[in-house]
Enzyme design. Sequence first.
Site, PDB file in Angstrom:
ATOM      1  N   GLY A 245      64.174  -5.403  52.393  1.00  0.00           N
ATOM      2  CA  GLY A 245      64.710  -4.199  51.809  1.00  0.00           C
ATOM      3  C   GLY A 245      64.953  -2.834  53.216  1.00  0.00           C
ATOM      4  O   GLY A 245      64.868  -3.670  54.000  1.00  0.00           O
ATOM      5  N   SER A 246      64.724  -2.268  52.708  1.00  0.00           N
ATOM      6  CA  SER A 246      64.884  -0.633  53.515  1.00  0.00           C
ATOM      7  C   SER A 246      64.205  -0.346  54.878  1.00  0.00           C
ATOM      8  O   SER A 246      62.588  -0.789  54.168  1.00  0.00           O
ATOM      9  CB  SER A 246      65.913   0.748  52.954  1.00  0.00           C
ATOM     10  OG  SER A 246      65.043   0.901  52.103  1.00  0.00           O
ATOM     11  N   GLY A 250      59.777  -0.232  53.309  1.00  0.00           N
ATOM     12  CA  GLY A 250      59.384  -1.766  54.214  1.00  0.00           C
ATOM     13  C   GLY A 250      58.356  -0.733  54.982  1.00  0.00           C
ATOM     14  O   GLY A 250      56.822  -1.779  54.507  1.00  0.00           O
ATOM     15  N   GLU A 267      61.750  -7.624  55.870  1.00  0.00           N
ATOM     16  CA  GLU A 267      62.957  -8.575  56.717  1.00  0.00           C
ATOM     17  C   GLU A 267      63.602  -6.816  56.475  1.00  0.00           C
ATOM     18  O   GLU A 267      64.000  -6.568  55.369  1.00  0.00           O
ATOM     19  CB  GLU A 267      63.665  -9.603  56.504  1.00  0.00           C
ATOM     20  CG  GLU A 267      62.693 -10.388  56.183  1.00  0.00           C
ATOM     21  CD  GLU A 267      62.799 -11.800  57.637  1.00  0.00           C
ATOM     22  OE1 GLU A 267      63.912 -10.842  58.107  1.00  0.00           O
ATOM     23  OE2 GLU A 267      62.668 -12.431  57.838  1.00  0.00           O
ATOM     24  N   CYS A 301      72.608  -6.877  56.189  1.00  0.00           N
ATOM     25  CA  CYS A 301      71.738  -6.819  56.826  1.00  0.00           C
ATOM     26  C   CYS A 301      71.947  -6.886  58.560  1.00  0.00           C
ATOM     27  O   CYS A 301      71.667  -6.231  59.751  1.00  0.00           O
ATOM     28  CB  CYS A 301      70.520  -6.362  56.591  1.00  0.00           C
ATOM     29  SG  CYS A 301      70.353  -9.084  56.540  1.00  0.00           S
TER      30      CYS A 301
HETATM   31  P1  NAD Z   1      66.189  -0.650  49.392  1.00  0.00           P
HETATM   32  O1  NAD Z   1      64.556  -1.083  50.369  1.00  0.00           O
HETATM   33  O2  NAD Z   1      66.442   0.093  48.154  1.00  0.00           O
HETATM   34  O3  NAD Z   1      65.072  -2.158  47.826  1.00  0.00           O
HETATM   35  C1  NAD Z   1      65.089  -3.351  48.618  1.00  0.00           C
HETATM   36  C2  NAD Z   1      64.128  -3.617  47.288  1.00  0.00           C
HETATM   37  O4  NAD Z   1      62.212  -3.099  47.707  1.00  0.00           O
HETATM   38  C3  NAD Z   1      63.966  -3.522  45.986  1.00  0.00           C
HETATM   39  O5  NAD Z   1      63.179  -4.309  44.981  1.00  0.00           O
HETATM   40  C4  NAD Z   1      62.865  -2.150  45.551  1.00  0.00           C
HETATM   41  O6  NAD Z   1      63.510  -2.147  44.407  1.00  0.00           O
HETATM   42  C5  NAD Z   1      61.995  -1.796  46.097  1.00  0.00           C
HETATM   43  N1  NAD Z   1      61.370  -1.304  46.549  1.00  0.00           N
HETATM   44  C6  NAD Z   1      61.508   0.187  46.135  1.00  0.00           C
HETATM   45  N2  NAD Z   1      60.836   0.778  47.122  1.00  0.00           N
HETATM   46  C7  NAD Z   1      59.705   0.091  46.925  1.00  0.00           C
HETATM   47  C8  NAD Z   1      58.248   0.587  47.076  1.00  0.00           C
HETATM   48  N3  NAD Z   1      57.160   1.753  47.489  1.00  0.00           N
HETATM   49  N4  NAD Z   1      57.335  -0.857  47.049  1.00  0.00           N
HETATM   50  C9  NAD Z   1      57.364  -1.974  47.239  1.00  0.00           C
HETATM   51  N5  NAD Z   1      58.740  -2.539  46.860  1.00  0.00           N
HETATM   52  C10 NAD Z   1      59.833  -1.151  46.732  1.00  0.00           C
HETATM   53  O7  NAD Z   1      66.979  -1.793  50.053  1.00  0.00           O
HETATM   54  P2  NAD Z   1      68.349  -2.410  49.402  1.00  0.00           P
HETATM   55  O8  NAD Z   1      68.635  -0.725  49.114  1.00  0.00           O
HETATM   56  O9  NAD Z   1      68.683  -3.152  48.258  1.00  0.00           O
HETATM   57  O10 NAD Z   1      69.089  -3.073  50.261  1.00  0.00           O
HETATM   58  C11 NAD Z   1      69.565  -2.880  51.865  1.00  0.00           C
HETATM   59  C12 NAD Z   1      68.728  -2.343  52.948  1.00  0.00           C
HETATM   60  O11 NAD Z   1      67.766  -3.956  52.785  1.00  0.00           O
HETATM   61  C13 NAD Z   1      69.547  -3.123  54.156  1.00  0.00           C
HETATM   62  O12 NAD Z   1      68.616  -1.635  54.884  1.00  0.00           O
HETATM   63  C14 NAD Z   1      69.556  -3.374  54.586  1.00  0.00           C
HETATM   64  O13 NAD Z   1      69.210  -4.070  56.237  1.00  0.00           O
HETATM   65  C15 NAD Z   1      67.935  -4.420  54.303  1.00  0.00           C
HETATM   66  N6  NAD Z   1      68.449  -5.800  54.354  1.00  0.00           N
HETATM   67  C16 NAD Z   1      67.448  -6.704  55.160  1.00  0.00           C
HETATM   68  C17 NAD Z   1      67.347  -7.939  55.393  1.00  0.00           C
HETATM   69  C18 NAD Z   1      66.685  -8.217  56.542  1.00  0.00           C
HETATM   70  O14 NAD Z   1      66.737 -10.298  56.627  1.00  0.00           O
HETATM   71  N7  NAD Z   1      66.224  -8.014  57.424  1.00  0.00           N
HETATM   72  C19 NAD Z   1      68.193  -8.431  54.054  1.00  0.00           C
HETATM   73  C20 NAD Z   1      68.583  -8.231  53.411  1.00  0.00           C
HETATM   74  C21 NAD Z   1      68.474  -6.766  53.465  1.00  0.00           C
END
Ligand code: NAD
Length: 514
Positions: A245-246, A250, A267, A301
Amino acid sequence: MDLSNLRGEILKELNLSSINSGIYASGWVKKPSGKIVQSISPIDGKKIATILTGSKKDYELVIQKSEKAFQQWVTFTPPQRGELIRLIGNELRDHKKNLGKIVSLETGKTTVEGEGEIQEMIDIADFAVGLSRQLHGLQMASERFEHRMYEQYLPLGVIGVISSFNFPSSVWSWNSFIAAVVGDAVIWKPSSKATLTAIAVMKIITKVVKENNYPEIFTLLTGSGSEIGNLMSADPRVKLVSFTGSVKSGRVVSETVARRFGKTILELGGNNGSIVSSKANLSLSLKGVAFGAMATAGQRCTTTRRIIVDEKIYKEFVTKLKDIYSKVKVGNPRENGVLVGPLIDGEAVKNFTSSIQKAKREGGKVLAGGKPASVKGLEGGFYVQPTVIEMPRVTPITCEETFAPILYVFKYKTLDEAIRIHNSVPQGLSSSIYTTDLTEEEKFLSALGSDCGLANVNTATAGAEIGGAFGGEKDTGGGRESGSDAWKSYARRQTVTINWGKDIPLAQGVKFDV
Ligand code: NAD
């Protein structure tokens, strides 16, 4: 265009019509106690399904079922575990088209990208099956007579996978299929923006598990990140949290898990750059940049977010790139010929607009796109124009990841300057150089070159294969998933020393005669 037929057809074909539960723990929980979430299609902004998500009470049930399944699962040998993944891979092959449709409908990916997502699951299943016969450790030479030393990799136990919306099923499989052959049980907390895909995948996977009498090692726990994700991160029973995620989310996960000395695979976001040298094959690099920057509407990503172009070819390159952008079709991702579908939601469109405004304030000049887009018949959808912005230098907004098709363009004089610009952002996921010059290519790949986890030559920052270890440095979090030896992250390493002699010699020549 009305998508209701497609919606109905998919729900029926995958037998999802009767399911509104987002919790699976050895069976679907009939009435989960969390919030109601709507699955919305970004293609037209309309509802696909209503899903009941979990709360703390459901969390406890899922953990307990997972711990029980793990106790049974460790009695299976790794190749026996691989057999389950082989059967799952076959089932995914049978459902590739339908699952691809759900991914496309729920996240707005094009038809081929939706199916590509499922193909990636199939590929990683195949990889995991092979791996299940290869989970090898090293044997070391012992300094003590009649002693043997080696290392072995044992399962961790229950692990958690928290996934992002943009790869709503493949991220789970990268983690889960590998973790499963290593011997772990996996709890999946998917993104609340892609809950239906997660339910559809679980329906298919758990059917195979049940029909073949395997322990229920795969569980599903939908719910908010701040509640369910946080419970998982803080819980010592969850030995590893693999988070995608973001950077912002993260960081919270990383700190929470570290406080209890748990393990993480992080990631996180990328801000990927490509250097385009004057020695590049121009048409190849134009295609690579266009794919990298616009595929999945800039919501990968690994999306190319910055290009650094040699001043000698700058004008020609940018003119040709603008031409490509002017012809790319934005619209219904299920239609042939459309390359750019919608963003995930209205919030993403707002972020797109505000980033462009910031870039302009920081001296940027919009060369292509720059505005939200409206698609006839799909006015409720979340479309934007793929955008190219010329930047005078590295500025705060170009150091951020805006999850949208915005490409910042910089000019360079020397390769050292290009690499400096390239490495100047906090993120470190993917990178590439377009050149036919061996010296330039090798410099980019040297310790003085790209600071990213992925480095590409004459190909885009996006579009990785599953065979390599995937992940990035710096704010991207340092995790590695998928191929190569990334499987080791799902295991605990144990160094074993066996004395098969009749005496007990001590290391370092220490004497302890009793
Ligand atoms: P996001 O961070 O908003 O959410 C990702 C996940 O985290 C969701 O399931 C969300 O419910 C959960 N989450 C949010 N806050 C949390 C917390 N405090 N504790 C635990 N879990 C929590 O990201 P998104 O908008 O779903 O995805 C886009 C982001 O993911 C972009 O920044 C992208 O670059 C990144 N991404 C990275 C990779 C990689 O492999 N490096 C791959 C895909 C996406």
